[in-house]
Design a protein around this motif. Structure first.
Motif, short mmCIF file in Angstrom:
data_model
loop_
_atom_site.label_atom_id
_atom_site.label_comp_id
_atom_site.label_asym_id
_atom_site.label_seq_id
_atom_site.Cartn_x
_atom_site.Cartn_y
_atom_site.Cartn_z
N PRO A 28 12.40 1.12 0.32
CA PRO A 28 11.43 1.74 -0.58
C PRO A 28 10.24 2.31 0.19
CG PRO A 28 12.15 -0.37 -1.45
CD PRO A 28 12.71 -0.26 -0.06
N GLU A 29 9.62 3.32 -0.37
CA GLU A 29 8.56 4.06 0.33
C GLU A 29 7.43 3.14 0.81
OE1 GLU A 29 5.34 6.74 -1.57
OE2 GLU A 29 7.02 8.09 -1.13
N LYS A 30 6.97 2.25 -0.05
CA LYS A 30 5.86 1.36 0.32
C LYS A 30 6.25 0.46 1.48
CE LYS A 30 2.54 -1.91 -1.72
NZ LYS A 30 2.70 -3.00 -0.73
N GLU A 31 7.44 -0.12 1.41
CA GLU A 31 7.91 -1.01 2.47
C GLU A 31 8.08 -0.26 3.79
OE1 GLU A 31 12.08 -3.23 3.66
OE2 GLU A 31 11.56 -3.05 1.52
N SER A 33 6.69 2.62 4.77
CA SER A 33 5.43 3.12 5.32
C SER A 33 4.66 1.99 6.01
CB SER A 33 4.57 3.74 4.21
OG SER A 33 4.22 2.78 3.23
N GLU A 34 4.72 0.80 5.45
CA GLU A 34 4.03 -0.33 6.07
C GLU A 34 4.72 -0.74 7.37
OE1 GLU A 34 4.01 -3.30 3.05
OE2 GLU A 34 2.32 -2.40 1.95
N ARG A 35 6.04 -0.72 7.37
CA ARG A 35 6.80 -1.09 8.57
C ARG A 35 6.54 -0.12 9.72
NH1 ARG A 35 13.30 -1.27 8.62
NH2 ARG A 35 12.91 -2.27 6.59
N SER A 39 0.92 6.28 6.56
CA SER A 39 0.51 6.41 5.17
C SER A 39 1.70 6.86 4.33
CB SER A 39 -0.62 7.45 5.04
OG SER A 39 -0.12 8.74 5.29
N ARG A 40 1.66 6.55 3.06
CA ARG A 40 2.78 6.94 2.17
C ARG A 40 2.87 8.46 2.05
NH1 ARG A 40 2.78 2.73 -2.86
NH2 ARG A 40 4.66 3.93 -3.36
N SER A 41 1.73 9.14 2.12
CA SER A 41 1.75 10.60 1.99
C SER A 41 2.42 11.26 3.20
CB SER A 41 0.33 11.14 1.81
OG SER A 41 -0.47 10.84 2.93
N ARG A 44 6.08 10.66 3.00
CA ARG A 44 6.65 11.54 1.96
C ARG A 44 6.90 12.93 2.53
NH1 ARG A 44 2.76 10.76 -2.01
NH2 ARG A 44 3.49 8.60 -2.14
#
Length: 223
Positions: A28-31, A33-35, A39-41, A44
């Motif tokens: 998933p995007e949040k996971e 991006s943190e790994r 940033s999520r943007s 993306r």
């Protein structure tokens, strides 16, 4: 380095390392991006860029997947670029074809099987000087694609296919038709196929070189 470029490289590294394989679903995007420490943007934007070049497949409501990464898929963008040609780039494309296609015919002569030869004979037999330009273009694409695929080298076949733009071929065949040279051109196809079928790699190379060079010569005079 731009943040988006960094994100693209990190996803590429995940694929190269085997952490992500063809057909795998990305976290998933949040996971993710943190790994990756992004940033999520920016992640993306990287996903969008990799989708355009067919590395990733974004399925709305399902997630983002690594594509098959097949050569045919990854070289799709080149076909789009080829169709945006100008007169000078058309000649440069034919210069590349003059290098690749004789080599492909030579390799095909060493590797082709009887089933492929029969299929190509059907392709060649399906057109004559009464066939319209669109039919001749379809035949030309199928004939040269079939030879490239007979090499057993997916990258070579995909590369040749990607530079064999429909728009360029339509222009060439229209000119060949207007000059009543369809019979000669189709005869060259027959001769190339006969050489491949007989396993004569040198002859297949020579005939294909003559064939592509002839079209290139005509094109130079027409531009």
């Amino acid at each position: 380095m731009a943040v988006t470029d960094e994100a693209i490289l990190k996803i590429k590294e995940m694929i190269l390392s085997g952490e992500l394989a063809p057909g795998d679903r990305l976290p998933p995007e949040k996971e993710l991006s943190e790994r990756l420490g992004l940033s999520r943007s920016s992640l993306r934007e990287a996903v969008k860029a990799l989708e355009v070049i067919r590395v990733l497949d974004v399925r709305r409501g399902d997630g983002t997947y690594v594509t098959s990464l097949e050569p045919r898929l990854l070289l799709e963008a080149m076909s789009f670029v080829v169709d945006l040609h100008d007169d000078q780039s058309v000649l440069e494309i034919f210069a590349v074809r003059r290098i690749l296609e004789p080599a492909a015919a030579s390799l095909a002569a060493r590797r082709v099987d009887a089933e492929t030869v029969e299929r190509l004979r059907t392709v060649v037999a399906g057109v004559d000087d009464a066939t319209d330009v669109e039919g001749l273009v379809s035949h030309d694409l199928e004939f040269h694609r079939g030879i490239a695929e007979a090499t057993g080298n997916a990258y070579l076949a995909s590369l040749i296919d990607s530079i064999s733009g429909h728009t360029v071929r339509a222009r060439v065949w229209r000119g060949i038709t207007e000059e009543n040279a369809v019979d000669r051109t189709l005869h060259e196809h027959h001769a190339i196929l006969d050489a491949i079928a007989s396993g004569d790699a040198d002859l297949a190379h020579a005939l294909t070189l003559t064939h592509v060079s002839g079209v290139e010569h005509w094109l130079r005079s027409a531009l």
